[in-house]
Design a protein around this motif. Structure first.
Motif, PDB file in Angstrom:
ATOM      1  N   ALA A  99      10.356   9.356  25.270  1.00 48.36           N
ATOM      2  CA  ALA A  99      10.637   8.269  24.338  1.00 48.36           C
ATOM      3  C   ALA A  99      11.043   6.992  25.069  1.00 48.36           C
ATOM      4  CB  ALA A  99      11.729   8.699  23.368  1.00 48.36           C
ATOM      5  N   ASP A 129       7.822   5.293  26.163  1.00 46.78           N
ATOM      6  CA  ASP A 129       6.795   5.065  25.153  1.00 46.78           C
ATOM      7  C   ASP A 129       7.093   3.766  24.422  1.00 46.78           C
ATOM      8  OD1 ASP A 129       4.871   5.110  23.234  1.00 46.78           O
ATOM      9  OD2 ASP A 129       5.257   7.161  22.554  1.00 46.78           O
ATOM     10  N   LEU A 184       6.392   3.641  20.505  1.00 49.48           N
ATOM     11  CA  LEU A 184       7.112   4.527  19.602  1.00 49.48           C
ATOM     12  C   LEU A 184       7.923   3.718  18.595  1.00 49.48           C
ATOM     13  CD1 LEU A 184       8.060   7.344  18.793  1.00 49.48           C
ATOM     14  CD2 LEU A 184       9.833   7.183  20.560  1.00 49.48           C
ATOM     15  N   ARG A 197      12.377   3.331  18.298  1.00 51.30           N
ATOM     16  CA  ARG A 197      12.710   4.071  19.505  1.00 51.30           C
ATOM     17  C   ARG A 197      14.220   4.174  19.721  1.00 51.30           C
ATOM     18  NH1 ARG A 197      10.431   2.109  25.260  1.00 51.30           N
ATOM     19  NH2 ARG A 197      11.504   0.230  24.543  1.00 51.30           N
ATOM     20  N   PRO A 229       7.983   7.311  12.383  1.00 49.74           N
ATOM     21  CA  PRO A 229       8.160   7.643  13.816  1.00 49.74           C
ATOM     22  C   PRO A 229       7.827   9.104  14.122  1.00 49.74           C
ATOM     23  CG  PRO A 229      10.033   6.396  12.970  1.00 49.74           C
ATOM     24  CD  PRO A 229       9.228   6.791  11.781  1.00 49.74           C
ATOM     25  N   HIS A 251       4.191   9.664  14.694  1.00 49.25           N
ATOM     26  CA  HIS A 251       3.802   9.248  16.049  1.00 49.25           C
ATOM     27  C   HIS A 251       4.191  10.314  17.073  1.00 49.25           C
ATOM     28  CE1 HIS A 251       3.097   6.319  19.335  1.00 49.25           C
ATOM     29  NE2 HIS A 251       4.090   6.973  19.929  1.00 49.25           N
ATOM     30  N   ILE A 252       5.391  10.869  16.927  1.00 46.82           N
ATOM     31  CA  ILE A 252       5.836  11.927  17.842  1.00 46.82           C
ATOM     32  C   ILE A 252       4.922  13.143  17.751  1.00 46.82           C
ATOM     33  CG2 ILE A 252       7.702  13.578  18.268  1.00 46.82           C
ATOM     34  CD1 ILE A 252       9.677  11.401  17.461  1.00 46.82           C
ATOM     35  N   TRP A 308       1.346  12.130  19.390  1.00 46.73           N
ATOM     36  CA  TRP A 308       1.188  11.688  20.767  1.00 46.73           C
ATOM     37  C   TRP A 308       2.130  12.344  21.769  1.00 46.73           C
ATOM     38  CZ3 TRP A 308      -3.165   9.287  21.266  1.00 46.73           C
ATOM     39  CH2 TRP A 308      -3.670   8.536  20.203  1.00 46.73           C
ATOM     40  N   ILE A 309       3.241  12.918  21.317  1.00 48.63           N
ATOM     41  CA  ILE A 309       4.225  13.443  22.259  1.00 48.63           C
ATOM     42  C   ILE A 309       4.279  14.966  22.261  1.00 48.63           C
ATOM     43  CG2 ILE A 309       6.679  13.488  22.851  1.00 48.63           C
ATOM     44  CD1 ILE A 309       6.919  10.665  21.810  1.00 48.63           C
TER      45      ILE A 309
END
Length: 416
Positions: free
Chosen positions: A75, A78, A81, A84, A112, A115-116, A119-120
């Motif tokens: 994080a 990124d 993000l 964040r 959020p 997105h996590i 992509w994470i």
């Protein structure tokens, strides 16, 4: 890893192979640990299948479910993000994993967290660490023998022929040889989290460059006292490797129908290849009652999608574009058909796998169009005279190719 496991000399020196797998933190923690363990076991099963000389009892698997705290470093880096700073505050809370997950999902209507999730979290679901521990080559040269302590009580696994202890920088833990703690040796190397690595750009006291016994390639660490220079290719100096030149094939289905055929496939890089085929049955059977005469050739361009690293050449799934043509004379008893030229073209799909060192088995089907002009005839005078009946045209849309081919790979040698 392939350089090590495919070499019988290197395999004989392997002390243990440790595979570590991970899973992302969302969901039930116990389930995630079991899932990560299955990932590690899947890698072990693949290695045992691909390298029969590798002893499966020397392969150890371990797994862990990542915590939400593992997102903090990602994080921080990124920049895309959303929210964040708020996410970092949630990750710092002194609360349970379930609570952190719930707060992340509620933050800013879940934007959020989406997105996590996209992509994470996928980066945390892997079996990315495979550490290979090698028995020191110098001990074998000194006539030492391996004395395994399966309980890991004393951490002494090597003794010389006279029974005296060899001072080593490794120890046995639960029957597995691992590197000791975070010690630093005089030769400029150190052990971090049980993995031996070289320290920066250190040099020996005399100013010469440090040549260490550790090689790190990608996500694979190899430790041992074999002389290496930072690449797995240097483990066995002077050993040659084989370079594929082309492949010779025969379609077993045509062979079973007494239709001689041959194919050549030339690899072009890692993904592309060019395949050429020729079929040439030319039989008159049973006093000219039956005729099977075909001359046919064709070319096909093939592409192999997906990850090719670690795969043998000319193996895996492929798609292709093909075109070919020829002439024929087909007769069954008194009826026959002749064609001076026909053409077939379309798209193909196939799969090939290894069955021996230089042997492959390939399956291929093609769908497209076949177009031909033909002449229909009857045979007379005890099949010695052909009486023409009519001319015609024929077009076929559908499967035009079916193959089960035996492939022989022709290779040449390249010196490392």
């Amino acid at each position: 890893m392939h350089k090590i496991f495919a070499d019988s000399l290197c395999v004989s020196r392997i002390d243990s192979v440790c595979i570590q797998a991970f899973s992302s933190p969302e969901g039930d923690a116990d389930y995630n640990r079991r899932l990560a363990l299955r990932r590690a076991q899947a890698v072990k099963g693949y290695l045992v299948w691909k390298y029969p000389g590798l002893n499966q009892y020397r392969i150890r698997t371990s797994a862990q479910a990542e915590s939400w705290d593992a997102l903090r470093d990602v994080a921080l880096n990124d920049t895309l993000l959303p929210c964040r700073d708020e996410i970092l505050q949630i990750l710092k809370l002194n609360t349970g994993e379930k609570r952190k997950e719930a707060l992340l999902k509620k933050l800013n209507t879940g934007i959020p967290y989406r997105h996590i999730s996209q992509w994470i979290l996928p980066e945390l679901r892997n079996a990315s660490i495979c550490t290979v521990y090698m028995r020191p080559l110098r001990h074998a040269q000194q006539g030492s023998r391996l004395v395994a302590d399966a309980q890991g009580n004393n951490g002494k696994e090597y003794q010389q022929a006279d029974g005296t202890e060899i001072t080593d920088d490794t120890e046995v833990v639960n029957g597995v040889r691992v590197a000791k703690g975070n010690d630093t040796n005089a030769n400029g190397t150190e052990v971090i989290n049980g993995v031996r690595v070289a320290k920066g750009n250190d040099t020996n006291p005399d100013g010469t460059e440090l040549t260490d016994n550790t090689a790190i390639t990608g996500s694979t660490q190899v430790t041992g006292n074999a002389q290496t220079t930072g690449s797995a290719n240097a483990i066995v100096p002077g050993k040659s490797r084989r370079r594929p030149l082309f492949a010779v094939k025969t379609n077993l289905l045509f062979d079973a129908a007494l239709m001689p055929n041959i194919e050549l496939e030339v690899p072009i890089g890692k993904r592309w290849s060019l395949n050429g085929e020729y079929m040439f049955p030319w039989w008159l059977i049973n006093d000219d009652r039956y005729c099977l005469q075909i001359l046919m050739g064709g070319l096909e361009v093939r592409y192999r999608p997906g990850k090719r690293s670690g795969r043998d050449v000319l193996t895996g799934h492929f798609i292709g574009l093909y075109a070919g043509g020829g002439k024929y004379d087909l007769q069954w008893d008194k009826n026959g058909y002749q064609g001076e030229f026909f053409i077939a073209a379309g798209v193909s799909y196939g799969y090939a796998h290894s069955i021996a060192r230089n042997l492959r088995l390939e399956y291929n089907i093609g769908i497209g169009m076949l177009r031909t002009d033909y002449r229909h005839y009857h045979s007379r005078d005890n099949h010695r005279t052909l009486l023409w009946q009519e001319n015609g045209e024929y077009t076929w849309l559908g499967p035009t190719k079916l193959k089960i081919s035996l492939v022989w790979l022709i290779t040449g040698k390249n010196k490392k």
